[in-house]
Motif scaffolding. Sequence first.
Motif, PDB file in Angstrom:
ATOM      1  N   ASN A   1       0.820  -1.204   0.000  1.00 49.45           N
ATOM      2  CA  ASN A   1       0.000   0.000   0.000  1.00 49.45           C
ATOM      3  C   ASN A   1       0.856   1.258   0.000  1.00 49.45           C
ATOM      4  OD1 ASN A   1      -2.370   1.516   0.233  1.00 49.45           O
ATOM      5  ND2 ASN A   1      -2.113   1.645   2.442  1.00 49.45           N
ATOM      6  N   ILE A   2       1.833   1.288   0.910  1.00 48.13           N
ATOM      7  CA  ILE A   2       2.638   2.510   1.040  1.00 48.13           C
ATOM      8  C   ILE A   2       3.504   2.709  -0.203  1.00 48.13           C
ATOM      9  CG2 ILE A   2       4.844   1.880   2.141  1.00 48.13           C
ATOM     10  CD1 ILE A   2       2.309   4.407   3.460  1.00 48.13           C
ATOM     11  N   LEU A   3       3.944   1.621  -0.803  1.00 48.38           N
ATOM     12  CA  LEU A   3       4.758   1.761  -2.015  1.00 48.38           C
ATOM     13  C   LEU A   3       3.905   2.212  -3.199  1.00 48.38           C
ATOM     14  CD1 LEU A   3       7.231  -1.205  -1.728  1.00 48.38           C
ATOM     15  CD2 LEU A   3       7.798   1.199  -1.807  1.00 48.38           C
ATOM     16  N   LEU A   4       2.665   1.751  -3.249  1.00 50.99           N
ATOM     17  CA  LEU A   4       1.776   2.219  -4.317  1.00 50.99           C
ATOM     18  C   LEU A   4       1.553   3.723  -4.178  1.00 50.99           C
ATOM     19  CD1 LEU A   4      -0.894  -0.635  -4.579  1.00 50.99           C
ATOM     20  CD2 LEU A   4       0.752   0.066  -6.322  1.00 50.99           C
ATOM     21  N   VAL A   5       1.343   4.162  -2.944  1.00 46.21           N
ATOM     22  CA  VAL A   5       1.188   5.598  -2.700  1.00 46.21           C
ATOM     23  C   VAL A   5       2.459   6.328  -3.125  1.00 46.21           C
ATOM     24  CG1 VAL A   5       0.973   7.347  -0.889  1.00 46.21           C
ATOM     25  CG2 VAL A   5      -0.477   5.312  -0.838  1.00 46.21           C
ATOM     26  N   SER A   6       3.597   5.747  -2.744  1.00 47.52           N
ATOM     27  CA  SER A   6       4.886   6.370  -3.042  1.00 47.52           C
ATOM     28  C   SER A   6       5.105   6.468  -4.552  1.00 47.52           C
ATOM     29  CB  SER A   6       5.991   5.533  -2.378  1.00 47.52           C
ATOM     30  OG  SER A   6       7.246   6.015  -2.730  1.00 47.52           O
ATOM     31  N   VAL A   7       4.763   5.418  -5.284  1.00 49.78           N
ATOM     32  CA  VAL A   7       4.942   5.435  -6.742  1.00 49.78           C
ATOM     33  C   VAL A   7       4.065   6.523  -7.355  1.00 49.78           C
ATOM     34  CG1 VAL A   7       4.471   4.128  -8.851  1.00 49.78           C
ATOM     35  CG2 VAL A   7       5.691   3.053  -6.973  1.00 49.78           C
ATOM     36  N   THR A   8       2.825   6.620  -6.867  1.00 53.69           N
ATOM     37  CA  THR A   8       1.921   7.638  -7.397  1.00 53.69           C
ATOM     38  C   THR A   8       2.454   9.040  -7.108  1.00 53.69           C
ATOM     39  OG1 THR A   8       0.115   6.119  -6.970  1.00 53.69           O
ATOM     40  CG2 THR A   8      -0.486   8.391  -7.407  1.00 53.69           C
ATOM     41  N   GLU A   9       2.902   9.229  -5.857  1.00 52.92           N
ATOM     42  CA  GLU A   9       3.434  10.548  -5.479  1.00 52.92           C
ATOM     43  C   GLU A   9       4.668  10.918  -6.292  1.00 52.92           C
ATOM     44  OE1 GLU A   9       2.378  10.864  -0.725  1.00 52.92           O
ATOM     45  OE2 GLU A   9       4.375  10.268  -1.381  1.00 52.92           O
ATOM     46  N   ARG A  10       5.456   9.924  -6.634  1.00 53.37           N
ATOM     47  CA  ARG A  10       6.724  10.214  -7.293  1.00 53.37           C
ATOM     48  C   ARG A  10       6.663   9.961  -8.794  1.00 53.37           C
ATOM     49  NH1 ARG A  10       9.822   6.573  -3.307  1.00 53.37           N
ATOM     50  NH2 ARG A  10      11.655   6.782  -4.650  1.00 53.37           N
ATOM     51  N   THR A  11       5.446   9.966  -9.335  1.00 53.81           N
ATOM     52  CA  THR A  11       5.280   9.763 -10.779  1.00 53.81           C
ATOM     53  C   THR A  11       6.165  10.718 -11.571  1.00 53.81           C
ATOM     54  OG1 THR A  11       3.030   9.015 -10.456  1.00 53.81           O
ATOM     55  CG2 THR A  11       3.596   9.775 -12.645  1.00 53.81           C
ATOM     56  N   HIS A  12       6.151  11.999 -11.188  1.00 56.07           N
ATOM     57  CA  HIS A  12       6.927  12.996 -11.918  1.00 56.07           C
ATOM     58  C   HIS A  12       8.417  12.671 -11.875  1.00 56.07           C
ATOM     59  CE1 HIS A  12       8.630  17.198 -12.462  1.00 56.07           C
ATOM     60  NE2 HIS A  12       8.044  16.910 -13.613  1.00 56.07           N
ATOM     61  N   GLU A  13       8.884  12.302 -10.677  1.00 54.70           N
ATOM     62  CA  GLU A  13      10.294  11.938 -10.533  1.00 54.70           C
ATOM     63  C   GLU A  13      10.633  10.734 -11.409  1.00 54.70           C
ATOM     64  OE1 GLU A  13      11.592  11.204  -6.486  1.00 54.70           O
ATOM     65  OE2 GLU A  13      13.116   9.803  -7.209  1.00 54.70           O
ATOM     66  N   ILE A  14       9.729   9.754 -11.453  1.00 55.42           N
ATOM     67  CA  ILE A  14       9.956   8.574 -12.293  1.00 55.42           C
ATOM     68  C   ILE A  14      10.061   9.008 -13.754  1.00 55.42           C
ATOM     69  CG2 ILE A  14       8.943   6.406 -13.109  1.00 55.42           C
ATOM     70  CD1 ILE A  14       7.613   6.257 -10.247  1.00 55.42           C
ATOM     71  N   GLY A  15       9.187   9.955 -14.154  1.00 51.70           N
ATOM     72  CA  GLY A  15       9.237  10.475 -15.519  1.00 51.70           C
ATOM     73  C   GLY A  15      10.583  11.117 -15.828  1.00 51.70           C
ATOM     74  N   ILE A  16      11.098  11.913 -14.896  1.00 56.63           N
ATOM     75  CA  ILE A  16      12.400  12.571 -15.102  1.00 56.63           C
ATOM     76  C   ILE A  16      13.492  11.524 -15.249  1.00 56.63           C
ATOM     77  CG2 ILE A  16      14.174  14.028 -14.056  1.00 56.63           C
ATOM     78  CD1 ILE A  16      11.909  15.539 -12.624  1.00 56.63           C
ATOM     79  N   ARG A  17      13.504  10.564 -14.312  1.00 56.64           N
ATOM     80  CA  ARG A  17      14.553   9.535 -14.343  1.00 56.64           C
ATOM     81  C   ARG A  17      14.494   8.762 -15.657  1.00 56.64           C
ATOM     82  NH1 ARG A  17      17.035   8.415  -9.418  1.00 56.64           N
ATOM     83  NH2 ARG A  17      16.168   9.538  -7.646  1.00 56.64           N
ATOM     84  N   SER A  18      13.275   8.450 -16.080  1.00 55.25           N
ATOM     85  CA  SER A  18      13.115   7.707 -17.319  1.00 55.25           C
ATOM     86  C   SER A  18      13.599   8.537 -18.510  1.00 55.25           C
ATOM     87  CB  SER A  18      11.639   7.329 -17.468  1.00 55.25           C
ATOM     88  OG  SER A  18      11.442   6.629 -18.651  1.00 55.25           O
ATOM     89  N   ALA A  19      13.238   9.825 -18.545  1.00 52.53           N
ATOM     90  CA  ALA A  19      13.615  10.689 -19.669  1.00 52.53           C
ATOM     91  C   ALA A  19      15.127  10.802 -19.798  1.00 52.53           C
ATOM     92  CB  ALA A  19      12.990  12.068 -19.506  1.00 52.53           C
ATOM     93  N   ILE A  20      15.826  10.886 -18.681  1.00 51.46           N
ATOM     94  CA  ILE A  20      17.280  11.051 -18.776  1.00 51.46           C
ATOM     95  C   ILE A  20      17.980   9.713 -18.977  1.00 51.46           C
ATOM     96  CG2 ILE A  20      17.297  13.172 -17.412  1.00 51.46           C
ATOM     97  CD1 ILE A  20      18.444  11.507 -15.106  1.00 51.46           C
ATOM     98  N   GLY A  21      17.219   8.611 -19.080  1.00 51.46           N
ATOM     99  CA  GLY A  21      17.834   7.372 -19.541  1.00 51.46           C
ATOM    100  C   GLY A  21      17.804   6.200 -18.587  1.00 51.46           C
ATOM    101  N   ALA A  22      17.059   6.311 -17.461  1.00 53.40           N
ATOM    102  CA  ALA A  22      16.968   5.147 -16.578  1.00 53.40           C
ATOM    103  C   ALA A  22      16.142   4.068 -17.264  1.00 53.40           C
ATOM    104  CB  ALA A  22      16.311   5.538 -15.256  1.00 53.40           C
ATOM    105  N   SER A  23      16.634   2.836 -17.267  1.00 48.41           N
ATOM    106  CA  SER A  23      15.893   1.762 -17.916  1.00 48.41           C
ATOM    107  C   SER A  23      14.762   1.313 -17.001  1.00 48.41           C
ATOM    108  CB  SER A  23      16.824   0.604 -18.224  1.00 48.41           C
ATOM    109  OG  SER A  23      17.202  -0.030 -17.021  1.00 48.41           O
ATOM    110  N   PRO A  24      13.733   0.671 -17.569  1.00 51.91           N
ATOM    111  CA  PRO A  24      12.650   0.135 -16.721  1.00 51.91           C
ATOM    112  C   PRO A  24      13.192  -0.734 -15.607  1.00 51.91           C
ATOM    113  CG  PRO A  24      12.045  -0.043 -19.033  1.00 51.91           C
ATOM    114  CD  PRO A  24      13.453   0.467 -19.009  1.00 51.91           C
ATOM    115  N   ARG A  25      14.223  -1.520 -15.910  1.00 49.21           N
ATOM    116  CA  ARG A  25      14.781  -2.406 -14.901  1.00 49.21           C
ATOM    117  C   ARG A  25      15.432  -1.634 -13.755  1.00 49.21           C
ATOM    118  NH1 ARG A  25      16.098  -7.728 -15.296  1.00 49.21           N
ATOM    119  NH2 ARG A  25      17.412  -8.443 -13.569  1.00 49.21           N
ATOM    120  N   GLN A  26      16.106  -0.537 -14.104  1.00 51.31           N
ATOM    121  CA  GLN A  26      16.750   0.266 -13.058  1.00 51.31           C
ATOM    122  C   GLN A  26      15.706   0.903 -12.142  1.00 51.31           C
ATOM    123  OE1 GLN A  26      19.120   2.519 -15.864  1.00 51.31           O
ATOM    124  NE2 GLN A  26      21.028   1.699 -15.041  1.00 51.31           N
ATOM    125  N   ILE A  27      14.576   1.299 -12.729  1.00 52.18           N
ATOM    126  CA  ILE A  27      13.520   1.902 -11.906  1.00 52.18           C
ATOM    127  C   ILE A  27      12.873   0.828 -11.033  1.00 52.18           C
ATOM    128  CG2 ILE A  27      11.236   2.962 -12.037  1.00 52.18           C
ATOM    129  CD1 ILE A  27      12.395   4.575 -14.437  1.00 52.18           C
TER     130      ILE A  27
END
Lengths: 236, 404
Positions: free
Chosen positions: B299-325
């Motif tokens: 539950n808390i990780l799902l909340v965390s993923v939702t809250e950090r969606t933007h951060e995930i987008g940034i990391r992905s854009a600069i080249g983080a692979s799905p596996r690294q995320i």
Amino acid sequence: MTTPVVAIRGVTRVYGENGMYVPVLRGVDLDIGAGEIVALLGPSGSGKSTLLNILGCLDRPTQGTYHLGGRDVSTLSPTEQAWVRLRYLGFIFQSFHLIGHATALENVAMPLYYAGVPRKERFAQAEAALRRLDLGERMDHRPNQLSGGQRQRVAIARSIVNRPRIILADEPTGALDSKTGVEVLTLLRELHDETGVTLIVVTHDEKVAAWADRRIRMQDGKVVSDEEVQHAAAAH
Amino acid sequence: MLPRHTETVTQAFQVLLRSPGRSALTVLGLAIGVAAFIAMVSFGIGARKSVMAQFEALGTHVLNLKTRVGTIGPTGRMARPLTDAEASALKRLGTTLDKVVPIYRRTRYVSAGSKNHRLLMYGTHPGFTALRQWPVDQGGMFTDEDVAGATRVCVVGASTAKFLFGDDEPLGKAISIDNLVCRVIGVLAPKGSSVGGSDLDDLLLMPATTYAAWIGDPEGYTFIDVSPKDPDNMAAARAEAIEILRMAHQLPPEEPDDFYVGSPEDVVKAAEQTAGILTRLLAGIAAVSLLVGGIGIMNILLVSVTERTHEIGIRSAIGASPRQILTQFLAEAITLSFVGSLAGATMGIIAVLLMAKPLGWSSAIDPWVVAGSTLFGVGVGVVFGFTPARRAARMDPIQALRRE
């Protein structure tokens, strides 16, 4: 012109599902040579952001091909796309897109982390990039402790730290006042002159368009004009 | 690779420490689960050990052959008594049998001085004490000569001595049973109470011959206790004892036994089984609380993923692979569950120690239980952390960047 770094042929992008299809790109052909400074112009809805997403390997064309540095990247998997973004591309955004809880140094070092650069070397390279952008005194600041111009310089440092072939900028001066905007553009041209990086800038600002060497105008998902800019001697 | 993983874990810690309250609450759920698991299983094991110890006091490597006199078998045949003939047959014919001790037993009133007392009276042989692992504390047991001469002596249980003689010296005192007066020559070591709660130490032993002459029992011996030569092969001794008794009673093959064969070992096995079921039940309940802890992490990780969606987008854009995320979020799940499990293990051990003392259990903490439930807790974190981590890894960077 030698082999173009970007070669796009017949690219379309259609959004939607269940019979409701919205074509956003309707067949784009485009070559961009290594080291060019290109402004991509057009009103909102013209398809320029969608084209930028495809150029940045964040999206894939519905039809057509995209060769980046001679390699067909139009059908890559998400993992392969991420690798291309990491190795060949740098991004600059209108709203900077820095990670708020990380310091300037950590933000700049992040692409190197994903590239597997050891920690010590990573921070040394990030520090060098920040010093180049006159942010040597701001390395441990978080984004909310920096001005807009400083934040965009951190973002620029992050975009160059992996030594990309192309920097893609989406309205890089859109959130800045005009004086700071000019500073950012000047800085980008300096970096271009130092490294020979290709710059592709999406904008609707004619001042930015005037700064570029080539202007590509889009409307309704198509390129409607493509012209070299004749710079006055005092322009930069 | 190792230093990189160290850094992944360090980063996970940093992320979790940014919201310490939330992380602590998340961890608490799993910690309670792990602690409950350890406490419940240890409780089950401890209860089992203590039940076993009580049964062991009865002497486990004994067969009790018990009379069925007074009952009629399916073919209308009366059950025959256990007498010296049967005892002697067991002694002479048994190859797997060691001691054979016939026992009369009956509840009787006895008196000493002005005191009257009701107790279990046994008429038996000197082998009784060895067979039932029941040493004599003061004085001694009567001897084979006492049995041969039917002398009027007796050995009493610790409670009986206390009741009849108080703090006086019991040895040499006289006890009356109807017309029989016998002299106390020994006091048995105390055994405490039975599993059922009755006092095991309230009894009187006398030579079987004395019992037969003065008290008598027309139904013959109540028991013949038999011990096997090889304590690990009770089954062979049991089969042989049954065979000899059937032969002595001349039972045709279709006729069932006209005696009972029991052993404290049977009771111990049954008790062990019951305790095992109890332990599994408690473990099951505790596993549910572990599961709830795992859902808390998810539950808390799902909340965390939702809250950090933007951060995930940034990391992905600069080249983080799905596996690294995926790795990043999984590392957070593992870190949370590891910290939670360790805290839970500590809590569990403390709970068991606090619980063991008043219940009088010795070492109730099983290191395997502690290690197993800690590992299980971490495993729960990984399993439940996977869904949120995969959600983060599969995010479309363009959509994610738009969310601020």
